[in-house]
Design a protein around this motif. Structure first.
Motif, PDB file in Angstrom:
ATOM      1  N   PHE A  51      12.050  -6.562   3.355  1.00  0.00           N
ATOM      2  CA  PHE A  51      11.697  -6.565   4.772  1.00  0.00           C
ATOM      3  C   PHE A  51      10.209  -6.313   4.992  1.00  0.00           C
ATOM      4  CE2 PHE A  51      16.299  -5.678   5.608  1.00  0.00           C
ATOM      5  CZ  PHE A  51      16.532  -6.880   6.250  1.00  0.00           C
ATOM      6  N   ILE A  52       9.622  -5.424   4.205  1.00  0.00           N
ATOM      7  CA  ILE A  52       8.187  -5.181   4.342  1.00  0.00           C
ATOM      8  C   ILE A  52       7.412  -6.446   4.001  1.00  0.00           C
ATOM      9  CG2 ILE A  52       6.254  -3.963   3.246  1.00  0.00           C
ATOM     10  CD1 ILE A  52       8.029  -1.474   3.229  1.00  0.00           C
ATOM     11  N   PHE A  53       7.811  -7.147   2.944  1.00  0.00           N
ATOM     12  CA  PHE A  53       7.146  -8.399   2.581  1.00  0.00           C
ATOM     13  C   PHE A  53       7.298  -9.442   3.683  1.00  0.00           C
ATOM     14  CE2 PHE A  53       7.355 -12.644   0.651  1.00  0.00           C
ATOM     15  CZ  PHE A  53       6.057 -12.719   0.157  1.00  0.00           C
ATOM     16  N   GLN A  54       8.491  -9.543   4.263  1.00  0.00           N
ATOM     17  CA  GLN A  54       8.728 -10.531   5.319  1.00  0.00           C
ATOM     18  C   GLN A  54       7.908 -10.210   6.564  1.00  0.00           C
ATOM     19  OE1 GLN A  54      10.394 -13.416   5.166  1.00  0.00           O
ATOM     20  NE2 GLN A  54      10.685 -12.942   3.002  1.00  0.00           N
ATOM     21  N   PHE A  55       7.856  -8.944   6.958  1.00  0.00           N
ATOM     22  CA  PHE A  55       7.061  -8.584   8.126  1.00  0.00           C
ATOM     23  C   PHE A  55       5.569  -8.809   7.869  1.00  0.00           C
ATOM     24  CE2 PHE A  55      10.645  -5.878   9.702  1.00  0.00           C
ATOM     25  CZ  PHE A  55      10.785  -6.533  10.915  1.00  0.00           C
ATOM     26  N   TYR A  56       5.123  -8.473   6.678  1.00  0.00           N
ATOM     27  CA  TYR A  56       3.702  -8.597   6.373  1.00  0.00           C
ATOM     28  C   TYR A  56       3.272 -10.055   6.256  1.00  0.00           C
ATOM     29  CZ  TYR A  56      -0.786  -6.965   4.665  1.00  0.00           C
ATOM     30  OH  TYR A  56      -2.113  -6.686   4.548  1.00  0.00           O
ATOM     31  N   GLU A  59       1.497 -13.989  10.019  1.00  0.00           N
ATOM     32  CA  GLU A  59       0.034 -13.968   9.944  1.00  0.00           C
ATOM     33  C   GLU A  59      -0.646 -13.098  10.988  1.00  0.00           C
ATOM     34  OE1 GLU A  59      -1.986 -17.651   9.554  1.00  0.00           O
ATOM     35  OE2 GLU A  59      -0.481 -18.442   8.198  1.00  0.00           O
ATOM     36  N   ILE A  60      -0.352 -13.294  12.249  1.00  0.00           N
ATOM     37  CA  ILE A  60      -1.148 -12.653  13.287  1.00  0.00           C
ATOM     38  C   ILE A  60      -0.732 -11.204  13.529  1.00  0.00           C
ATOM     39  CG2 ILE A  60      -1.806 -12.774  15.722  1.00  0.00           C
ATOM     40  CD1 ILE A  60      -1.451 -15.812  15.500  1.00  0.00           C
ATOM     41  N   VAL A  61       0.553 -10.990  13.749  1.00  0.00           N
ATOM     42  CA  VAL A  61       1.000  -9.659  14.144  1.00  0.00           C
ATOM     43  C   VAL A  61       1.745  -8.920  13.039  1.00  0.00           C
ATOM     44  CG1 VAL A  61       1.119 -10.216  16.592  1.00  0.00           C
ATOM     45  CG2 VAL A  61       3.100 -10.606  15.145  1.00  0.00           C
ATOM     46  N   LEU A  66       4.396  -4.154  11.173  1.00  0.00           N
ATOM     47  CA  LEU A  66       4.788  -3.358  10.014  1.00  0.00           C
ATOM     48  C   LEU A  66       4.288  -1.926  10.137  1.00  0.00           C
ATOM     49  CD1 LEU A  66       6.066  -3.241   7.222  1.00  0.00           C
ATOM     50  CD2 LEU A  66       3.882  -3.972   6.294  1.00  0.00           C
ATOM     51  N   ARG A  67       3.058  -1.762  10.572  1.00  0.00           N
ATOM     52  CA  ARG A  67       2.505  -0.415  10.730  1.00  0.00           C
ATOM     53  C   ARG A  67       3.281   0.370  11.773  1.00  0.00           C
ATOM     54  NH1 ARG A  67      -3.756   1.294  11.879  1.00  0.00           N
ATOM     55  NH2 ARG A  67      -3.328   3.507  12.026  1.00  0.00           N
ATOM     56  N   LYS A  68       3.614  -0.267  12.890  1.00  0.00           N
ATOM     57  CA  LYS A  68       4.357   0.428  13.940  1.00  0.00           C
ATOM     58  C   LYS A  68       5.775   0.796  13.473  1.00  0.00           C
ATOM     59  CE  LYS A  68       1.175   0.510  16.962  1.00  0.00           C
ATOM     60  NZ  LYS A  68       0.525   1.776  17.282  1.00  0.00           N
ATOM     61  N   LEU A  69       6.422  -0.097  12.731  1.00  0.00           N
ATOM     62  CA  LEU A  69       7.758   0.216  12.226  1.00  0.00           C
ATOM     63  C   LEU A  69       7.729   1.365  11.219  1.00  0.00           C
ATOM     64  CD1 LEU A  69       9.286  -3.338  11.812  1.00  0.00           C
ATOM     65  CD2 LEU A  69      10.006  -1.565  13.416  1.00  0.00           C
ATOM     66  N   LEU A  70       6.738   1.375  10.342  1.00  0.00           N
ATOM     67  CA  LEU A  70       6.628   2.475   9.379  1.00  0.00           C
ATOM     68  C   LEU A  70       6.285   3.795  10.072  1.00  0.00           C
ATOM     69  CD1 LEU A  70       4.884   0.692   6.389  1.00  0.00           C
ATOM     70  CD2 LEU A  70       7.261   1.419   6.582  1.00  0.00           C
ATOM     71  N   GLU A  71       5.455   3.739  11.127  1.00  0.00           N
ATOM     72  CA  GLU A  71       5.166   4.946  11.896  1.00  0.00           C
ATOM     73  C   GLU A  71       6.424   5.466  12.575  1.00  0.00           C
ATOM     74  OE1 GLU A  71       2.053   3.935  14.606  1.00  0.00           O
ATOM     75  OE2 GLU A  71       0.507   3.955  13.062  1.00  0.00           O
TER      76      GLU A  71
END
Length: 86
Positions: A51-56, A59-61, A66-71
């Motif tokens: 999931f982290i790879f897919q979110f990352y 391209e744009i967001v 990913l940063r907001k989900l991890l926070e």
């Protein structure tokens, strides 16, 4: 000063002794639960990595989402850990 390994040695020794003195059925049960636990956590780690790879890869967001989900994950884990004792 004692190292972590030296501090954990009595607990490790007691687990080894308990396993050695257990019957074959109890040993098989312990090994089975250990394998299921390892498979579970390997699956969870693989799923999170996917999931982290897919979110990352968006391209744009992607990095922002990913940063907001991890926070959000970290805040929820810290909130669970800091419950007041009743």
């Amino acid at each position: 000063m004692a190292t972590v390994s030296e501090l954990l040695w009595p607990r490790r020794r007691s687990v080894i002794n308990r396993f050695q003195k257990a019957s074959r059925a109890e040993q098989a049960t312990a090994v089975l639960f250990l394998l299921f636990g390892l498979l579970f956590w390997a699956g969870i780690s693989g799923m999170f990595g996917y999931f982290i790879f897919q979110f990352y890869s968006i391209e744009i967001v992607g990095p922002i989402v990913l940063r907001k989900l991890l926070e959000l994950l970290m805040v929820s884990l810290f909130a669970l850990n800091n419950r007041p004792n009743s």
